[in-house]
Motif scaffolding. Structure first.
Motif, PDB file in Angstrom:
ATOM      1  N   GLY A 107      22.912  30.787  29.643  1.00 13.04           N
ATOM      2  CA  GLY A 107      24.283  30.810  30.343  1.00 13.04           C
ATOM      3  C   GLY A 107      25.198  31.543  29.411  1.00 13.04           C
ATOM      4  O   GLY A 107      26.411  31.984  30.184  1.00 13.04           O
ATOM      5  N   ARG A 108      25.334  31.638  28.151  1.00  8.47           N
ATOM      6  CA  ARG A 108      26.468  32.356  27.416  1.00  8.47           C
ATOM      7  C   ARG A 108      27.817  31.587  27.698  1.00  8.47           C
ATOM      8  O   ARG A 108      28.407  32.167  27.863  1.00  8.47           O
ATOM      9  N   LEU A 109      27.719  30.377  27.545  1.00  3.19           N
ATOM     10  CA  LEU A 109      28.899  29.489  27.668  1.00  3.19           C
ATOM     11  C   LEU A 109      30.040  29.773  26.482  1.00  3.19           C
ATOM     12  O   LEU A 109      29.566  30.013  25.414  1.00  3.19           O
ATOM     13  N   GLY A 110      31.237  29.621  26.868  1.00  3.58           N
ATOM     14  CA  GLY A 110      32.338  29.758  25.942  1.00  3.58           C
ATOM     15  C   GLY A 110      33.445  28.969  25.944  1.00  3.58           C
ATOM     16  O   GLY A 110      33.765  28.692  27.253  1.00  3.58           O
ATOM     17  N   PRO A 111      34.139  28.729  25.280  1.00  8.51           N
ATOM     18  CA  PRO A 111      35.588  28.187  25.219  1.00  8.51           C
ATOM     19  C   PRO A 111      36.522  28.566  26.386  1.00  8.51           C
ATOM     20  O   PRO A 111      36.439  30.104  26.426  1.00  8.51           O
ATOM     21  N   GLY A 112      36.840  28.039  27.702  1.00  6.95           N
ATOM     22  CA  GLY A 112      37.689  28.503  28.411  1.00  6.95           C
ATOM     23  C   GLY A 112      37.209  29.177  29.406  1.00  6.95           C
ATOM     24  O   GLY A 112      37.881  29.475  30.563  1.00  6.95           O
ATOM     25  N   LEU A 113      36.011  29.319  29.335  1.00 10.99           N
ATOM     26  CA  LEU A 113      35.074  30.033  30.670  1.00 10.99           C
ATOM     27  C   LEU A 113      34.651  28.880  31.607  1.00 10.99           C
ATOM     28  O   LEU A 113      34.070  27.750  31.353  1.00 10.99           O
ATOM     29  N   SER A 114      34.904  29.238  32.853  1.00  9.62           N
ATOM     30  CA  SER A 114      34.897  28.297  33.729  1.00  9.62           C
ATOM     31  C   SER A 114      33.153  28.355  34.351  1.00  9.62           C
ATOM     32  O   SER A 114      32.520  29.420  34.381  1.00  9.62           O
ATOM     33  N   LEU A 115      32.468  27.202  34.312  1.00 12.57           N
ATOM     34  CA  LEU A 115      31.108  26.980  34.688  1.00 12.57           C
ATOM     35  C   LEU A 115      30.722  26.279  35.805  1.00 12.57           C
ATOM     36  O   LEU A 115      31.429  25.170  36.255  1.00 12.57           O
ATOM     37  N   LEU A 116      29.822  26.870  36.760  1.00 10.23           N
ATOM     38  CA  LEU A 116      29.246  25.888  37.944  1.00 10.23           C
ATOM     39  C   LEU A 116      27.912  25.598  37.376  1.00 10.23           C
ATOM     40  O   LEU A 116      27.207  26.347  37.224  1.00 10.23           O
ATOM     41  N   ASP A 117      27.881  24.284  37.368  1.00  5.57           N
ATOM     42  CA  ASP A 117      26.356  23.631  37.265  1.00  5.57           C
ATOM     43  C   ASP A 117      25.985  23.337  38.852  1.00  5.57           C
ATOM     44  O   ASP A 117      26.258  22.503  39.293  1.00  5.57           O
ATOM     45  N   LEU A 118      24.646  24.066  39.055  1.00  2.00           N
ATOM     46  CA  LEU A 118      24.085  23.889  40.261  1.00  2.00           C
ATOM     47  C   LEU A 118      23.118  23.065  39.949  1.00  2.00           C
ATOM     48  O   LEU A 118      21.913  23.148  39.380  1.00  2.00           O
ATOM     49  N   GLY A 119      23.197  21.925  40.876  1.00  2.58           N
ATOM     50  CA  GLY A 119      22.111  20.842  40.995  1.00  2.58           C
ATOM     51  C   GLY A 119      22.473  19.807  39.731  1.00  2.58           C
ATOM     52  O   GLY A 119      21.669  19.802  38.824  1.00  2.58           O
ATOM     53  N   THR A 170      22.810  26.924  49.351  1.00  4.43           N
ATOM     54  CA  THR A 170      22.529  28.237  50.080  1.00  4.43           C
ATOM     55  C   THR A 170      23.352  28.604  51.167  1.00  4.43           C
ATOM     56  O   THR A 170      22.855  29.483  51.917  1.00  4.43           O
ATOM     57  N   GLU A 171      24.425  27.849  51.650  1.00  6.07           N
ATOM     58  CA  GLU A 171      25.314  27.961  52.815  1.00  6.07           C
ATOM     59  C   GLU A 171      26.661  28.492  52.360  1.00  6.07           C
ATOM     60  O   GLU A 171      27.375  29.260  52.822  1.00  6.07           O
ATOM     61  N   HIS A 172      27.087  27.737  51.155  1.00 10.65           N
ATOM     62  CA  HIS A 172      28.484  27.951  50.860  1.00 10.65           C
ATOM     63  C   HIS A 172      28.729  27.438  49.587  1.00 10.65           C
ATOM     64  O   HIS A 172      28.333  26.205  49.192  1.00 10.65           O
ATOM     65  N   VAL A 173      29.426  27.926  48.631  1.00  7.58           N
ATOM     66  CA  VAL A 173      29.542  27.815  47.355  1.00  7.58           C
ATOM     67  C   VAL A 173      31.269  27.634  47.220  1.00  7.58           C
ATOM     68  O   VAL A 173      31.752  28.926  46.943  1.00  7.58           O
ATOM     69  N   PRO A 174      32.054  26.923  47.183  1.00 14.36           N
ATOM     70  CA  PRO A 174      33.462  26.887  47.137  1.00 14.36           C
ATOM     71  C   PRO A 174      33.779  27.232  45.743  1.00 14.36           C
ATOM     72  O   PRO A 174      33.252  26.814  44.702  1.00 14.36           O
ATOM     73  N   GLY A 175      34.952  28.012  45.521  1.00 15.34           N
ATOM     74  CA  GLY A 175      35.366  28.536  44.250  1.00 15.34           C
ATOM     75  C   GLY A 175      34.764  29.737  43.801  1.00 15.34           C
ATOM     76  O   GLY A 175      33.851  30.373  44.320  1.00 15.34           O
ATOM     77  N   SER A 176      35.092  30.062  42.688  1.00 17.80           N
ATOM     78  CA  SER A 176      34.684  31.209  41.853  1.00 17.80           C
ATOM     79  C   SER A 176      34.628  30.872  40.224  1.00 17.80           C
ATOM     80  O   SER A 176      35.307  30.245  39.675  1.00 17.80           O
ATOM     81  N   TYR A 177      33.553  31.338  39.770  1.00 18.67           N
ATOM     82  CA  TYR A 177      33.148  30.977  38.331  1.00 18.67           C
ATOM     83  C   TYR A 177      32.583  32.240  37.489  1.00 18.67           C
ATOM     84  O   TYR A 177      32.076  33.130  38.008  1.00 18.67           O
ATOM     85  N   GLU A 178      32.936  32.106  36.190  1.00 17.00           N
ATOM     86  CA  GLU A 178      32.590  32.933  35.132  1.00 17.00           C
ATOM     87  C   GLU A 178      31.362  32.529  34.659  1.00 17.00           C
ATOM     88  O   GLU A 178      30.518  33.784  34.099  1.00 17.00           O
ATOM     89  N   ARG A 179      30.839  31.539  34.751  1.00 14.75           N
ATOM     90  CA  ARG A 179      29.247  31.265  34.356  1.00 14.75           C
ATOM     91  C   ARG A 179      28.921  30.388  35.394  1.00 14.75           C
ATOM     92  O   ARG A 179      29.325  29.370  35.789  1.00 14.75           O
ATOM     93  N   ILE A 180      27.416  30.741  35.849  1.00 11.72           N
ATOM     94  CA  ILE A 180      26.837  29.830  36.806  1.00 11.72           C
ATOM     95  C   ILE A 180      25.176  29.474  35.950  1.00 11.72           C
ATOM     96  O   ILE A 180      24.818  30.470  35.738  1.00 11.72           O
ATOM     97  N   VAL A 181      24.925  28.129  35.960  1.00  6.80           N
ATOM     98  CA  VAL A 181      23.736  27.819  35.332  1.00  6.80           C
ATOM     99  C   VAL A 181      23.207  26.960  36.495  1.00  6.80           C
ATOM    100  O   VAL A 181      23.728  25.869  36.934  1.00  6.80           O
ATOM    101  N   SER A 182      21.731  27.254  36.877  1.00  5.63           N
ATOM    102  CA  SER A 182      21.130  26.567  37.929  1.00  5.63           C
ATOM    103  C   SER A 182      19.965  26.012  37.494  1.00  5.63           C
ATOM    104  O   SER A 182      19.261  26.637  36.560  1.00  5.63           O
ATOM    105  N   THR A 183      19.830  24.604  37.753  1.00  2.00           N
ATOM    106  CA  THR A 183      18.516  23.847  37.343  1.00  2.00           C
ATOM    107  C   THR A 183      17.952  23.502  38.719  1.00  2.00           C
ATOM    108  O   THR A 183      17.195  22.461  38.817  1.00  2.00           O
TER     109      THR A 183
END
Length: 381
Positions: A107-119, A170-183
């Motif tokens: 996911g290449r995370l970094g300080p200050g970057l917003s993350l969505l953890d899916l699952g 699969t229907e709706h994801v609220p918000g917006s993110y600079e990184r998304i990591v899905s498990t």
């Protein structure tokens, strides 16, 4: 409970000495996230494990690099009683820490970057990421309201306060993110659209595709396309679900496949294989025949594999050990023939063109794969 030593050993096992993920793994009391779980007994059934009943076994289990199943069908271990024997397949788990770390690295995370953890699951990835980049930058989403609620409570007791969202990705994801990591294994096509829409331009996603072992990573371009690669790495995650449990399997079709005479009968070229655990074969089968469900059984020296498809196609191959199998097939597709074509390619070329392939995911959720002269699309049917 002296858990710090065990967590430190786990961190040493799943990270490198100079890794930025070493400290987060060592600092998370994973046992607090998994007080109960489902294990498999000698008969192959599910049995409840309660950590507090055997603290030493609890520590050995949760600080090993292994996944622990926390939910079977609609039955979560937290709500179960000793003697309960749920039936069905796992619907939530605490993913093995080594794989969590690998996905976070992808996911290449970094300080200050917003993350969505899916699952959300048990909350392990959320906890590691919160330590690494700050809980204020982390949002964790799951379709199950109990999972998001209890993970939030347990992380709060650790002093971590990320945001938790209950939604069907699969229907709706609220918000917006600079990184998304899905498990969870995301479905290509319409079910992937809400996730792509939540990824900011310039952002990065790391996920697997449902029913495959393929880890897809890519960057979102200004035109909405996500461009990246199939990593030379693999993972097996549960499919996304929209309710308390997965839809019923194609049971009637499996019954037909297990005993009926096929419209076509012949002898297979290769030994019977457990396709579900032959990850590259399984992944390529999903690319060329999306939606195939699998069955496999061993009785003495006889191995039997069944493949069924929602369009009514089915195939059965059965043989003693490595003998050429007797194959029965029916329906619009010849599923075992399709599988044998994939195995022909694997044997002829030494590999399949999946790992290392280029990827372009268009905003409609269709995943376009290419490697050399080979190309395929997933999600356009």
């Amino acid at each position: 409970m002296d858990w710090e030593r065990d967590a430190g050993k786990l961190a040493d096992q799943v990270t490198d000495p100079d890794s930025r993920w070493l400290a987060p793994v060592a600092r998370v009391p994973r046992h607090e996230l998994i007080p109960r779980w489902w294990d498999v007994d000698d008969s192959g059934g599910w049995v409840l494990r309660v950590g507090a009943d055997d603290p030493d076994a609890w520590l050995r289990s949760v600080y090993a690099d292994r996944s622990l199943v926390t939910r079977v069908g609609p039955s979560h271990a937290d709500h179960a009683e000793l003697g309960d024997c749920p039936e069905g397949v796992p619907t939530s788990s605490a993913t093995l820490p080594g794989l969590v770390v690998r996905m976070l690295r992808h996911g290449r995370l970094g300080p200050g970057l917003s993350l969505l953890d899916l699952g959300t699951g048990a909350g392990g990835l959320t906890a590691y990421a919160s330590h690494r980049i700050g809980a204020e930058n982390v949002t964790s989403l799951d379709v199950d309201p109990y999972l998001t609620a209890v993970a939030g409570e347990r992380l709060a007791r650790m002093g971590l306060h990320p945001e938790f969202v209950t939604a069907d990705a699969t229907e709706h994801v609220p918000g917006s993110y600079e990184r998304i990591v899905s498990t969870v294994g995301l479905p290509a096509g319409p079910g992937l659209r809400p996730v792509l829409a939540a990824l900011e331009p310039g952002g990065r996603i790391a996920t697997t595709l449902g029913r495959t072992c393929l880890i897809i990573t890519g960057w979102k371009h200004a035109n909405g396309d996500v461009v990246g690669v199939v990593e030379r790495d693999t993972a097996g995650f549960m499919l996304t679900r929209s309710g308390d449990d997965y839809p019923p399997a194609l049971g009637e079709l499996f019954v037909l496949a297990e005993g009926a005479e096929g419209d076509e009968r012949g002898t297979g070229r290769y030994p019977v294989v457990d396709v579900a655990n032959a990850w590259e074969l399984r992944s390529m089968l999903e690319v060329v025949a999306p939606g195939v469900e699998l069955g496999y059984a061993v009785s003495g020296r006889t191995r039997t594999a069944c493949l069924v498809h929602p369009d009514g196609s089915w195939a059965r191959a059965s043989a003693e050990w490595t003998d050429p199998p007797e194959v029965h097939q029916s329906g619009p597709q010849r599923l075992w023939t399709t599988l044998e074509r994939i195995r022909n390619r694997l044997n002829a070329e030494g590999s399949l063109p999946l790992l290392g392939a280029k990827v372009r995911i268009t905003p409609d959720g269709v995943c376009h794969l290419s490697r050399g002269k080979w190309h395929a699309s997933i999600g356009d049917r």
